[in-house]
Design a protein around this motif. Structure first.
Motif, PDB file in Angstrom:
ATOM      1  N   LEU A  82       7.908 -39.772  -5.792  1.00 33.83           N
ATOM      2  CA  LEU A  82       7.192 -41.741  -5.673  1.00 33.83           C
ATOM      3  C   LEU A  82       6.803 -42.599  -5.404  1.00 33.83           C
ATOM      4  O   LEU A  82       6.791 -43.354  -5.528  1.00 33.83           O
ATOM      5  CB  LEU A  82       6.782 -41.315  -7.377  1.00 33.83           C
ATOM      6  N   ASN A  83       8.568 -42.902  -5.141  1.00 31.83           N
ATOM      7  CA  ASN A  83       8.875 -44.325  -4.733  1.00 31.83           C
ATOM      8  C   ASN A  83       8.627 -44.348  -3.535  1.00 31.83           C
ATOM      9  O   ASN A  83       8.304 -45.573  -2.846  1.00 31.83           O
ATOM     10  CB  ASN A  83      10.241 -43.758  -4.409  1.00 31.83           C
ATOM     11  N   ARG A  84       7.638 -43.787  -2.537  1.00 29.61           N
ATOM     12  CA  ARG A  84       7.064 -43.592  -1.715  1.00 29.61           C
ATOM     13  C   ARG A  84       6.022 -44.457  -1.664  1.00 29.61           C
ATOM     14  O   ARG A  84       5.432 -44.747  -0.569  1.00 29.61           O
ATOM     15  CB  ARG A  84       6.978 -42.370  -0.575  1.00 29.61           C
ATOM     16  N   SER A  85       5.078 -44.234  -2.740  1.00 27.80           N
ATOM     17  CA  SER A  85       3.679 -45.045  -3.193  1.00 27.80           C
ATOM     18  C   SER A  85       4.645 -46.509  -3.490  1.00 27.80           C
ATOM     19  O   SER A  85       4.841 -46.977  -4.205  1.00 27.80           O
ATOM     20  CB  SER A  85       3.478 -44.701  -4.178  1.00 27.80           C
ATOM     21  N   PRO A  86       3.880 -47.284  -2.447  1.00 29.51           N
ATOM     22  CA  PRO A  86       3.996 -49.184  -2.102  1.00 29.51           C
ATOM     23  C   PRO A  86       4.288 -49.695  -3.620  1.00 29.51           C
ATOM     24  O   PRO A  86       4.218 -50.899  -4.172  1.00 29.51           O
ATOM     25  CB  PRO A  86       3.711 -49.689  -0.835  1.00 29.51           C
TER      26      PRO A  86
END
Length: 294
Positions: A82-86
């Protein structure tokens, strides 16, 4: 003097002491990075995210440690993905997974006939019930955590103070972040059986936070956290023995009390306030070193 050492003549209190010491050492290695990076919420979510795995393992008659490890690993992978979603902040991602995993765990546990007992044991642990095989698992966890902390120190330091510089230096910040998550997960999973998930932060956060007020380097914070954690274990078990209080809660409360004492004393020294670590930033990598680090 007899009042100090008499409780530790009992075998199960000796095992509790050794268990607490091992947990303190593991938490010192992982908790230092939790404090320096401001990841307390992540650690909290990670501990509660173990509930589905523990509940499922309990219902199926499996190993609770394995169930906790599987659920915590799933939580860590979810946070990383989820951290890869800006469009989503880290706090939002962690909060969503926190609520989802906790809800799933309560739903699973609610089908158990011993709901209250299982949940109480998960939340508060039972340090006085530590067995020899638990000590072996904790020792193995420490043997895994130590080389991860040593080998990842340079990357973790760059990631903690300047993530963009970590990228510039070719230190593979994503891999370093994943390794740091793994270290925190290991500490939480190894500790929950001893002091429970709600109390694990007494040893994961309080000792490193107290040491950070005085230490001038990251290794010194880890060493100070280890000493304070072991002290909290010893004093907490004494309090539990003589006053008849819950052992895990006594250990965690002692750790928090040591932090407040450290914070109060730090105000009395010249200049008052915390002393920031003065670890030098990682030196630039040469081309061949950069390729190896990636």
């Amino acid at each position: 003097m007899e009042a100090l050492f008499a409780p530790f003549e009992v075998v199960f209190v000796q095992r509790a002491l050794w268990g607490g010491v091992l947990v303190s050492l593991i938490c010192a290695l992982a908790g230092t990075w939790v404090v320096l990076r401001g990841m307390a919420f992540l650690g909290d979510a990670m501990s509660h995210g173990m509930l589905p795995g523990v509940a499922l393992a309990s219902l199926l008659g499996g190993n609770l440690f394995v169930g906790a490890a599987a659920a915590a690993a799933g939580m860590a992978l979810g946070v990383t993905a989820l951290n890869r979603s800006p469009r989503l902040s880290q706090d939002t991602s962690i909060g969503l997974l926190f609520v989802g995993m906790l809800s799933a765990g309560v739903i699973i546990v609610s089908h158990s006939g011993s709901f209250a007992v299982d949940l109480t044991g998960f939340l508060f642990g039972d340090v006085l019930a530590v067995r020899e095989q638990d000590l072996v698992l904790l020792a193995l966890a420490l043997l895994v955590a130590l080389p991860v902390a040593v080998l990842g120190h340079r990357s973790f330091t760059a990631l903690a103070f300047d993530p963009r510089k970590a990228t510039t230096l070719g230190l593979a910040p994503r891999a370093a972040h994943a390794a740091m998550l793994g270290l925190i997960t290991l500490a939480v999973v190894a500790s929950f059986h001893v002091v429970g998930t709600l109390l694990v932060f007494g040893l994961l956060i309080a000792p490193p936070a107290a040491a950070a007020l005085w230490a001038r380097s990251i290794p010194a914070i880890m060493a100070g956290a280890a000493v304070l954690g072991c002290t909290a274990t010893f004093v907490g078990l004494l309090v539990s023995w003589h006053w008849g209080t819950a052992a895990g809660a006594s250990i965690s409360a002692t750790a928090v009390a040591l932090f407040f004492c450290s914070a109060a004393l730090s105000r009395l020294r010249p200049g008052g306030g915390p002393t920031p670590p003065d670890d030098d930033p990682p030196a630039p990598l040469h081309t061949d070193e950069r390729s190896n680090a990636s």
